[in-house]
Design an enzyme around this catalytic site. Structure first.
Site, PDB file in Angstrom:
ATOM      1  N   TYR A  25      -1.643  -0.703  10.202  1.00 23.62           N
ATOM      2  CA  TYR A  25      -1.652  -1.169   8.983  1.00 23.62           C
ATOM      3  C   TYR A  25      -0.499  -0.706   7.938  1.00 23.62           C
ATOM      4  O   TYR A  25       0.088  -1.642   7.149  1.00 23.62           O
ATOM      5  CB  TYR A  25      -2.915  -0.585   8.251  1.00 23.62           C
ATOM      6  CG  TYR A  25      -3.372  -0.820   6.849  1.00 23.62           C
ATOM      7  CD1 TYR A  25      -3.866  -2.021   6.478  1.00 23.62           C
ATOM      8  CD2 TYR A  25      -2.960   0.201   5.882  1.00 23.62           C
ATOM      9  CE1 TYR A  25      -3.921  -1.989   5.079  1.00 23.62           C
ATOM     10  CE2 TYR A  25      -3.218   0.072   4.508  1.00 23.62           C
ATOM     11  CZ  TYR A  25      -3.748  -0.994   4.120  1.00 23.62           C
ATOM     12  OH  TYR A  25      -4.032  -1.203   2.684  1.00 23.62           O
TER      13      TYR A  25
ATOM     14  N   SER B 184       0.942  -1.252  -0.092  1.00 23.97           N
ATOM     15  CA  SER B 184       0.012  -0.024   0.104  1.00 23.97           C
ATOM     16  C   SER B 184       1.106   1.226  -0.056  1.00 23.97           C
ATOM     17  O   SER B 184       1.985   1.176   0.608  1.00 23.97           O
ATOM     18  CB  SER B 184      -0.872  -0.103   1.141  1.00 23.97           C
ATOM     19  OG  SER B 184      -1.480   1.384   1.306  1.00 23.97           O
TER      20      SER B 184
HETATM   21  P1  NDP Z   1     -11.711  -5.445   0.374  1.00 17.60           P
HETATM   22  O1  NDP Z   1     -11.890  -5.056   1.685  1.00 17.60           O
HETATM   23  O2  NDP Z   1     -12.590  -5.032  -0.775  1.00 17.60           O
HETATM   24  O3  NDP Z   1     -11.735  -6.946   0.168  1.00 17.60           O
HETATM   25  C1  NDP Z   1     -10.812  -8.005   0.900  1.00 17.60           C
HETATM   26  C2  NDP Z   1     -10.848  -9.222   0.439  1.00 17.60           C
HETATM   27  O4  NDP Z   1      -9.782  -9.826   1.183  1.00 17.60           O
HETATM   28  C3  NDP Z   1     -12.450  -9.925   0.412  1.00 17.60           C
HETATM   29  O5  NDP Z   1     -12.029 -10.906  -0.452  1.00 17.60           O
HETATM   30  C4  NDP Z   1     -12.032 -10.785   1.851  1.00 17.60           C
HETATM   31  O6  NDP Z   1     -12.962 -11.946   1.919  1.00 17.60           O
HETATM   32  C5  NDP Z   1     -10.589 -10.938   1.914  1.00 17.60           C
HETATM   33  N1  NDP Z   1     -10.213 -11.161   3.058  1.00 17.60           N
HETATM   34  C6  NDP Z   1     -10.179 -10.442   4.252  1.00 17.60           C
HETATM   35  N2  NDP Z   1      -9.509 -10.984   5.449  1.00 17.60           N
HETATM   36  C7  NDP Z   1      -9.243 -12.152   4.862  1.00 17.60           C
HETATM   37  C8  NDP Z   1      -8.581 -13.196   5.528  1.00 17.60           C
HETATM   38  N3  NDP Z   1      -8.256 -13.075   6.574  1.00 17.60           N
HETATM   39  N4  NDP Z   1      -8.278 -14.267   4.949  1.00 17.60           N
HETATM   40  C9  NDP Z   1      -8.743 -14.791   3.548  1.00 17.60           C
HETATM   41  N5  NDP Z   1      -9.220 -13.461   2.769  1.00 17.60           N
HETATM   42  C10 NDP Z   1      -9.567 -12.430   3.592  1.00 17.60           C
HETATM   43  O7  NDP Z   1     -10.222  -5.186   0.230  1.00 17.60           O
HETATM   44  P2  NDP Z   1      -9.430  -4.306  -1.130  1.00 17.60           P
HETATM   45  O8  NDP Z   1      -9.749  -4.962  -2.326  1.00 17.60           O
HETATM   46  O9  NDP Z   1      -9.548  -2.745  -1.126  1.00 17.60           O
HETATM   47  O10 NDP Z   1      -7.863  -4.704  -0.773  1.00 17.60           O
HETATM   48  C11 NDP Z   1      -7.302  -5.849  -1.208  1.00 17.60           C
HETATM   49  C12 NDP Z   1      -5.735  -5.602  -1.071  1.00 17.60           C
HETATM   50  O11 NDP Z   1      -5.158  -4.321  -1.390  1.00 17.60           O
HETATM   51  C13 NDP Z   1      -5.480  -5.399   0.652  1.00 17.60           C
HETATM   52  O12 NDP Z   1      -4.252  -6.116   1.008  1.00 17.60           O
HETATM   53  C14 NDP Z   1      -5.297  -3.951   0.942  1.00 17.60           C
HETATM   54  O13 NDP Z   1      -4.498  -3.807   2.300  1.00 17.60           O
HETATM   55  C15 NDP Z   1      -4.601  -3.320  -0.188  1.00 17.60           C
HETATM   56  N6  NDP Z   1      -4.967  -1.873  -0.371  1.00 17.60           N
HETATM   57  C16 NDP Z   1      -6.112  -1.554  -0.899  1.00 17.60           C
HETATM   58  C17 NDP Z   1      -6.150  -0.034  -0.996  1.00 17.60           C
HETATM   59  C18 NDP Z   1      -7.394   0.508  -1.296  1.00 17.60           C
HETATM   60  O14 NDP Z   1      -7.493   1.786  -1.346  1.00 17.60           O
HETATM   61  N7  NDP Z   1      -8.689  -0.173  -1.459  1.00 17.60           N
HETATM   62  C19 NDP Z   1      -5.047   0.638  -1.032  1.00 17.60           C
HETATM   63  C20 NDP Z   1      -3.816  -0.025  -0.784  1.00 17.60           C
HETATM   64  C21 NDP Z   1      -3.680  -1.212  -0.771  1.00 17.60           C
HETATM   65  P3  NDP Z   1     -14.148 -12.131   2.829  1.00 17.60           P
HETATM   66  O15 NDP Z   1     -15.309 -11.261   1.851  1.00 17.60           O
HETATM   67  O16 NDP Z   1     -14.731 -13.336   2.876  1.00 17.60           O
HETATM   68  O17 NDP Z   1     -13.955 -11.297   4.154  1.00 17.60           O
END
Ligand code: NDP
Length: 248
Positions: A157, A143
């Site tokens: 985070y 990130s």
């Molecule tokens: P979302 O919250 O939209 O989606 C999260 C996804 O991760 C879901 O599919 C969720 O599944 C899954 N998930 C959460 N916890 C777990 C776990 N313990 N084990 C397995 N799966 C898990 O997140 P984003 O798409 O926004 O983020 C994806 C990545 O990108 C993350 O690593 C985030 O830190 C990073 N990121 C995002 C940014 C943003 O602005 N959106 C910016 C920078 C980095 P379920 O629905 O089953 O919980």
């Protein structure tokens, strides 16, 4: 045979966009999720509707035995892994470091850091030429917060993503001669549900004025970078962090 990718957190947001785009690029896709099976099933349905191959696979990446069972299910159903996208990640509500309790810190680091380590470990056992594999690639999702530090919001985070970047650099060197490339993307502010899970559903557009391009990015824009880093088009790139942040 199709290359096979496991996308952790592939059911929503950046992970779902990556799963769908990887399928368009000819990958068979394992769509991991933690709790929301309906969202994972919908990604699988869309991939299959487009003629692709996909499976949904539940595992909390912070739970080692669930991770190991997930990799075994992927082995059995799809075959030998070619790529891993360590995308699953969480934020928590905005809070200062002097307010953070141990339970929050443990959850943050167990999911964002330890989850990526154990998934990478299992992927390397399958992909490394040292273990009889044919090579592959790992893309970690960091990130822009790793650069900025997340002050007043979520330093925990940001620090977990800093750890992901050091992990990327070290692991890339460790497996460079074993046919595995390891890179990371560093998304900026991307429109997904993650902001609502941190209690700020409008955060992406609220922060848009701070972005040189004056808008949040889309999950697809991050997925395009991830899929490039996964595939042979980036064959001489390893240990890199690719900013996908609109210039921020
Ligand atoms: P979302 O919250 O939209 O989606 C999260 C996804 O991760 C879901 O599919 C969720 O599944 C899954 N998930 C959460 N916890 C777990 C776990 N313990 N084990 C397995 N799966 C898990 O997140 P984003 O798409 O926004 O983020 C994806 C990545 O990108 C993350 O690593 C985030 O830190 C990073 N990121 C995002 C940014 C943003 O602005 N959106 C910016 C920078 C980095 P379920 O629905 O089953 O919980």
């Amino acid at each position: 045979m199709k290359p096979i990718v496991l996308v952790t957190g592939g059911s929503r947001g950046i992970g779902a966009a990556t799963a769908l785009l990887a399928a368009e690029h000819g990958y068979a896709v394992a769509v991991n999720y933690a709790r929301n099976s309906l969202a994972a099933d919908e990604v699988v349905r869309q991939i299959r509707a487009g003629g692709g191959t996909a499976m949904a696979v539940q595992a909390d990446v912070a739970n080692e035995s669930e991770v190991m069972a997930m990799f075994e299910r992927v082995d059995a159903k799809l075959g030998p892994l070619s790529s891993l996208v360590n995308n699953a990640g969480i934020v928590d509500v905005a809070c200062r470091v002097d307010e953070m309790d141990m339970a929050r810190l443990q959850r943050m680091f167990a999911t964002n850091v330890l989850g990526s380590f154990v998934c990478a470990r299992e992927a390397i056992k399958r992909m490394s030429t040292r273990h009889g594999g044919t090579g592959g690639s790992i893309v970690n999702v960091s990130s822009a917060a790793a650069r900025g530090g997340g002050s007043g919001q979520y330093v925990d985070y940001a620090a977990s993503k800093g750890a992901i970047e050091t992990f990327t650099v070290g692991l890339a060197k460790e497996v460079a001669l074993e046919g595995i490339r390891v890179n990371a993307v560093r998304p900026g502010i991307i429109e997904t549900d993650i902001h609502a899970s941190g209690g700020q559903p409008d955060r992406a557009w609220q922060l848009a004025p701070q972005v040189p391009m004056q808008r949040p990015g889309t999950a697809l824009e991050v997925a395009q970078a991830i899929v490039w880093l996964m595939g042979n088009a980036s064959s001489y790139t390893t240990g890199s962090m690719l900013d996908v942040s609109g210039g921020r």
